[in-house]
Structures are given as structure tokens and as C-alpha cells.
Write a protein that holds these residues in place. Structure first.
Motif, short mmCIF file in Angstrom:
data_model
loop_
_atom_site.label_atom_id
_atom_site.label_comp_id
_atom_site.label_asym_id
_atom_site.label_seq_id
_atom_site.Cartn_x
_atom_site.Cartn_y
_atom_site.Cartn_z
N PRO A 100 0.82 -1.21 0.00
CA PRO A 100 0.00 0.00 0.00
C PRO A 100 0.85 1.26 0.00
O PRO A 100 1.95 1.28 0.57
CB PRO A 100 -0.80 -0.11 1.30
N TYR A 101 0.35 2.28 -0.65
CA TYR A 101 1.01 3.58 -0.64
C TYR A 101 -0.05 4.67 -0.68
O TYR A 101 -1.10 4.52 -1.28
CB TYR A 101 2.02 3.72 -1.78
N PHE A 102 0.26 5.76 0.02
CA PHE A 102 -0.68 6.87 0.13
C PHE A 102 -0.62 7.74 -1.11
O PHE A 102 0.47 8.05 -1.62
CB PHE A 102 -0.39 7.72 1.37
N SER A 172 -2.14 10.77 12.83
CA SER A 172 -1.38 10.06 11.79
C SER A 172 -2.24 8.90 11.31
O SER A 172 -3.26 8.56 11.91
CB SER A 172 -0.05 9.59 12.32
N MET A 173 -1.81 8.29 10.21
CA MET A 173 -2.53 7.14 9.70
C MET A 173 -1.53 6.16 9.13
O MET A 173 -0.40 6.52 8.82
CB MET A 173 -3.57 7.57 8.64
N TYR A 174 -1.96 4.91 9.04
CA TYR A 174 -1.13 3.90 8.42
C TYR A 174 -2.03 2.90 7.70
O TYR A 174 -3.22 2.82 7.97
CB TYR A 174 -0.20 3.22 9.43
N CYS A 175 -1.43 2.17 6.79
CA CYS A 175 -2.18 1.19 6.00
C CYS A 175 -1.85 -0.21 6.50
O CYS A 175 -0.75 -0.49 6.94
CB CYS A 175 -1.75 1.24 4.53
N CYS A 176 -2.87 -1.07 6.39
CA CYS A 176 -2.61 -2.48 6.69
C CYS A 176 -3.48 -3.33 5.78
O CYS A 176 -4.37 -2.84 5.13
CB CYS A 176 -2.88 -2.80 8.15
#
Length: 176
Positions: A100-102, A172-176
């Protein structure tokens, strides 16, 4: 809806778009197709069509890469302003995972007053479709009274209603 949309055919895609609402008083001679280059943030010319057909086939499309296109009509006077860009998309290959990428992150800093509402939007691509999780000061953000988290087609929207002093912090945010 005049924005381009694509459909996959192996390593090629067909890009379709709608006719512009006006031709500027001269017949349209063709269209130029531009692609958004994520590393540079620039739109680059990828092909030009002749005639009034609102379709183009683009070759050498790589699976797992984000693509976004826009189209300009041209006539003997010159080119139009660009049309509405296509939605960002990645062509998936069955069984292949893409990290994943923002593609959209919230602003680095947001200032609001007490009792106002603030929204943070993030968008990410990947295969399989990534989940976006939110944090405040490195702790998970959960749905509670005054906090909404909405899934969107390619991302997530965090809304904090009726801000209080204790809401101050680093989101903040992150992908999983």
C-alpha cells in the motif's frame, strides 16, 4: 460525466472520455492524453488522437502502478484547458500483492477552535485494497461520541465534531 475511465486488456488499456460541451467555435481536430507522473507531480503527454473519436488505446501499462489521466481537445486555434482528471487506479494482477502507498495525506498542520469540526482525509492504493487506520499521539482512534470514521472508495475520512482542548495532538494514519 466527461472524465476519462479505463478498462484493462492485458498490458494495454482503452481510455474513453466524453465530448467537451463547446468546441470554441471551431471543429475539434483531435485530443491529447496526459498522464499524471506521481514522482514529479507533473502531467506528461502520452498520446494524441486525430478526429472526433473519444477513445484511445494506451500500451505498456504496468500492473501495480497508479495511473491517472486527463484529456485536452484541440482545434486549429489551439488546445482546450484540461478536462477533469480520471480517478486514480491501479491495474491488478491476480495473485500479485502491491504494497500500500498513500496518494493523499492530511495537511501537516490544522488549527481549529473549540467546538468546531475538523476532517482528515487519506487515500491509499495497493493490492489487496488497503485499510487505513487512524492514530492520535500514536494511540489508535476509535469510533466514539463525536468521532466518525467513514470508509471511502480509495481511502478514509476521519471527522472530529465539537473539538475540545484534549483533542489537541498529532493525527497520523497507516495502511494495513
Amino acid at each position: 460525466d466527461n472524465k476519462p475511465s479505463g478498462s484493462c486488456v492485458t498490458d494495454s488499456i482503452y481510455l474513453d472520455w466524453g465530448n467537451p460541451s463547446t468546441d470554441g467555435g471551431r471543429p475539434i481536430l483531435g485530443y491529447t492524453v496526459e498522464m499524471y507522473d506521481l514522482p514529479t507531480g507533473n502531467w506528461v503527454l502520452v498520446t494524441q488522437t486525430e478526429g472526433s473519436a473519444c477513445r484511445s488505446m494506451l500500451d505498456n501499462i504496468l500492473c501495480g502502478i497508479m495511473y491517472r489521466f486527463r484529456v485536452r481537445a484541440f482545434n486549429e486555434v489551439g488546445s482546450s484547458v484540461p478536462g477533469i482528471p480520471s480517478d486514480s487506479f491501479v491495474i491488478d494482477t491476480p495473485g500479485v500483492h502491491v504494497a500500500p502507498y498513500f496518494i493523499l495525506c492530511p495537511p501537516a498542520e490544522v488549527a481549529k477552535y473549540a467546538h468546531e469540526t475538523v476532517q482528515f482525509r487519506a487515500k491509499a492504493l495497493g493490492t489487496p485494497k488497503p485499510n487505513i487506520l487512524w492514530q492520535k499521539d500514536d494511540e489508535p482512534v476509535f469510533l466514539t461520541e463525536g468521532i466518525d470514521i467513514q470508509e471511502e472508495p480509495d481511502g478514509s475520512l476521519l471527522t472530529v465534531h465539537n473539538l475540545q482542548l484534549e483533542d489537541d495532538g498529532v493525527i497520523s494514519m497507516y495502511c494495513c
